[in-house]
Design an enzyme around this catalytic site. Structure first.
Site, PDB file in Angstrom:
ATOM      1  N   ASP A   1       5.776  31.292  51.659  1.00 14.25           N
ATOM      2  CA  ASP A   1       4.868  30.354  52.328  1.00 14.25           C
ATOM      3  C   ASP A   1       4.696  30.724  53.801  1.00 14.25           C
ATOM      4  O   ASP A   1       5.663  30.835  54.552  1.00 14.25           O
ATOM      5  CB  ASP A   1       5.425  28.941  52.197  1.00 14.25           C
ATOM      6  CG  ASP A   1       4.461  27.889  52.717  1.00 14.25           C
ATOM      7  OD1 ASP A   1       3.423  28.254  53.286  1.00 14.25           O
ATOM      8  OD2 ASP A   1       4.748  26.695  52.547  1.00 14.25           O
TER       9      ASP A   1
ATOM     10  N   SER B   1       3.152  19.990  54.972  1.00 11.08           N
ATOM     11  CA  SER B   1       2.381  20.831  55.868  1.00 11.08           C
ATOM     12  C   SER B   1       2.320  20.195  57.267  1.00 11.08           C
ATOM     13  O   SER B   1       3.347  19.873  57.844  1.00 11.08           O
ATOM     14  CB  SER B   1       0.987  21.098  55.287  1.00 11.08           C
ATOM     15  OG  SER B   1       0.301  22.086  56.011  1.00 11.08           O
TER      16      SER B   1
END
Length: 614
Positions: A440, A388
């Site tokens: 995502d 991330s």
């Protein structure tokens, strides 16, 4: 849409948002009315006790008051069902109905207070009647308190800043007055968003860097939401419609319409090797989340495994930075990676960069090596990993270390899209590999994509002729149980909108009554927010087969391919757009993909070079 105007201010709720809360209140009120009516009819012969006249009058008035409230709420529900999101005309009587409904709270509160006072005075009547009165008073106060909470939720801090001009808009003002008005509204919006962000991030320090990040993020959010008069339910309905639209396009797409962006046969050849590397290094990226993720992944044995490390002090064995209560974090890292204490040189659990993920600021990156004679006794292969925001930081650090450490490699798991310029993105493809799972949202998240998402939401809302409550019901059913997506107009149909997407009294109203998608957006300024791209080559894991929408451990298999960054140029809507970003989900998908490919392909063994992992 637009937000309702009550008591001279805008609220974060539209006139078509009252169907579901109204139906729920009707359900409660009707049951309550039936219960009170039954109580009165069954026990009215037992109200000849001292104080019984008061209780009888109380019940009769309450029955009449509830009937009036039920009728008013029924009218609100019926009116709220009319029209569409962009056509509030059939609901123009809603504000008057709401004034009536709010006015009815006054006698309800007064009557509930009187009922409580009479019961408190010890009226000597049948105990069942007394308990019924107590329940009635309790329900009344619960409803009043719930209404107060809802009012706080839908309160818009900027609602009182509505421009003091008629519905025709601000174009009747001269340029100076208009400029002052808009600047004042922008300043107020930025201040409100900064207050919200500070409240959400109250645990973060208050140094100069944090204050700058607060201001930058608040300016971005206020700019993004300033040119529309959408309420949260409009956005939810738009996302539901957009998800079905995207699925419909994909289902109807012919195989020859799919554009493949293969990086070439040489890169295809090492796909299995890089997937194995991702599988190996993902455990290090996940270990950085510490004991919470480890306990979540091992709910029955995790605490026992790291319990000893939580109570153990080894600060003399390694350089630990971050406080005295972090040995649980370190214990979980040891369990996740299988490393030993002696394998660690430096450990730090400080992190004040959470706001960096929300700020859109960019700056040049100086990659020149300032040291002339870059010699070393022995160079270890250095691999930097992260997930991330950590993946973005790992990619930037790798680029900065490329000169002194030419063999440095990076594996970035679910990195943010808005990270590198186009030239840096191309440069990083020789030593950075990114891994993205499914839909995502983070690897697709950039200012350009957010602006595109907003435009597509506005378009699909404007082209839909169904009321909002039907859109939300159908959207919930589709998300929960699947089915065939609605045949909706798409952005491929072209054309500008012919209906205003801004309220008549929008905070930043356009001079034209039509909202055209060719209009400039403040977020598209190339000087302030240049286009940014994800790092390196991208491996995309996509779920294939049917595994159900709610399977905690999906049985579906995963396809693995190299993907071009253009495949992530749009935000895809779906129930897994957030869960696909979770590190535990990504690890399970990697386990499945690697095991499936190992069963079909003979993977070459990797060399055993000495590796340092950062």
């Amino acid at each position: 849409m637009p937000g309702m105007v009550l008591f001279g201010r805008r609220w974060a709720i539209a006139s078509d948002d009252l169907v579901f809360p109204g139906v729920f209140e009707l359900f409660v009120r009707v049951l309550w009315w039936i219960g009170i009516l039954t109580l009165y009819l069954v026990h009215r012969g037992k109200l000849d006790c001292p104080g019984g006249v008061l209780l009888s009058s109380y019940l009769i008035v309450l029955i009449i008051l509830l009937a009036v409230i039920i009728g008013t709420v029924s009218a609100i529900v019926c009116v709220s069902m009319k029209g569409t999101i962009c056509n509030p005309g059939p609901r123009k009587s809603m504000s008057k109905l709401l004034y009536v409904r709010l006015a009815l709270f006054l006698p309800e509160v007064v009557w509930a207070s009187l009922g409580a006072a009479w019961i408190e005075d010890g009226v000597q009547c049948d105990r069942t009647v007394g308990n019924g009165i107590i329940a009635t008073v309790a329900v009344s106060w619960i409803i009043v308190a719930s209404t107060a909470v809802i009012i706080v939720i839908v309160f818009d801090p900027l609602g009182g800043k509505m421009a003091p001009y008629p519905p025709a808009g601000p174009h009747h003002l001269d340029s100076h007055e208009s400029s002052q008005l808009l600047n004042g509204l922008k300043t107020a919006a930025t201040s409100v968003w900064e207050t919200r962000i500070k409240f959400l991030c109250c645990c973060i320090g208050k140094d100069d860097r944090t204050r700058v990040a607060f201001s930058s993020t608040a300016e971005l959010f206020s700019t993004y939401f300033s040119d529309t008069d959408l309420v949260p339910s409009d956005i939810a309905a738009g996302l539901a419609l957009l998800h079905q639209q995207q699925d419909n396009i994909r289902n109807n797409q012919e195989p020859d319409e799919v554009v493949s962006h293969s990086p070439g046969s040489s890169q295809e050849a090492d796909l299995d090797a890089e997937l194995e590397n991702c599988h190996h290094y993902m455990q290090f990226a996940a270990a950085a989340y510490g004991w919470p993720l480890y306990i979540y992944r091992n709910p029955f044995t995790g605490l026992c495994r790291i319990g000893g490390d939580c109570c153990r002090s080894r600060t003399t064995d390694y350089d630990l930075v971050g406080g005295d209560q972090l040995t649980c974090h370190f214990g979980s890292i040891l369990q996740t990676t299988g490393l030993q204490y002696r394998d660690f040189i430096h450990v730090s659990f400080h992190d004040k960069d959470i706001l960096t993920d929300l700020s859109a600021e960019s700056e040049p990156l100086d990659l020149e090596c300032e040291v002339q004679d870059c010699w070393a006794h022995k160079e270890y292969r250095l691999v930097i990993v992260g997930h991330s925001l950590g993946a973005g930081a790992a990619a930037l650090l790798t680029i900065m270390l490329r000169n002194p450490y030419p063999q440095v490699r990076c594996y970035a798991f679910s990195p943010p899209r808005g990270l590198l310029s186009k030239s840096l993105c191309e440069y990083s493809k020789t030593f950075i590999v990114s891994l993205v799972l499914g839909k995502d949202v983070i690897p697709r998240l950039s200012l350009t994509n957010l602006e595109d998402l907003k435009r597509r939401i506005l378009r699909v809302i404007a082209h839909c002729n169904k009321p909002k409550y039907k859109i939300l019901l159908r959207g919930c059913w589709y998300e929960l149980f699947g089915g065939h997506p609605e045949d909706l107009p798409t952005e491929l149909d072209g054309g500008d909108l012919t209906q205003p997407l801004l309220g008549e009294r929008s905070l930043l109203a356009h001079g034209s009554p039509t909202y055209s998608f060719s209009s400039d957006s403040p977020l598209e300024s190339p000087s302030k927010y240049p286009p940014l791209y994800p790092p390196g080559r991208i491996i995309h894991l996509e779920e294939v087969g049917t595994s159900g929408r709610f399977s905690c451990y999906p049985a579906a298999r995963y396809s693995v391919k190299w993907s071009h960054e253009s495949e992530f140029s749009k935000i895809l809507i779906g129930p897994k757009m957030l869960t696909d970003h979770m590190p535990d989900i990504l690890m399970r998908a990697l386990d499945s993909a690697v095991s499936d490919r190992a069963a079909c392909v003979s993977c070459p063994t990797q060399g055993g070079s000495s590796v340092d992992v950062a």
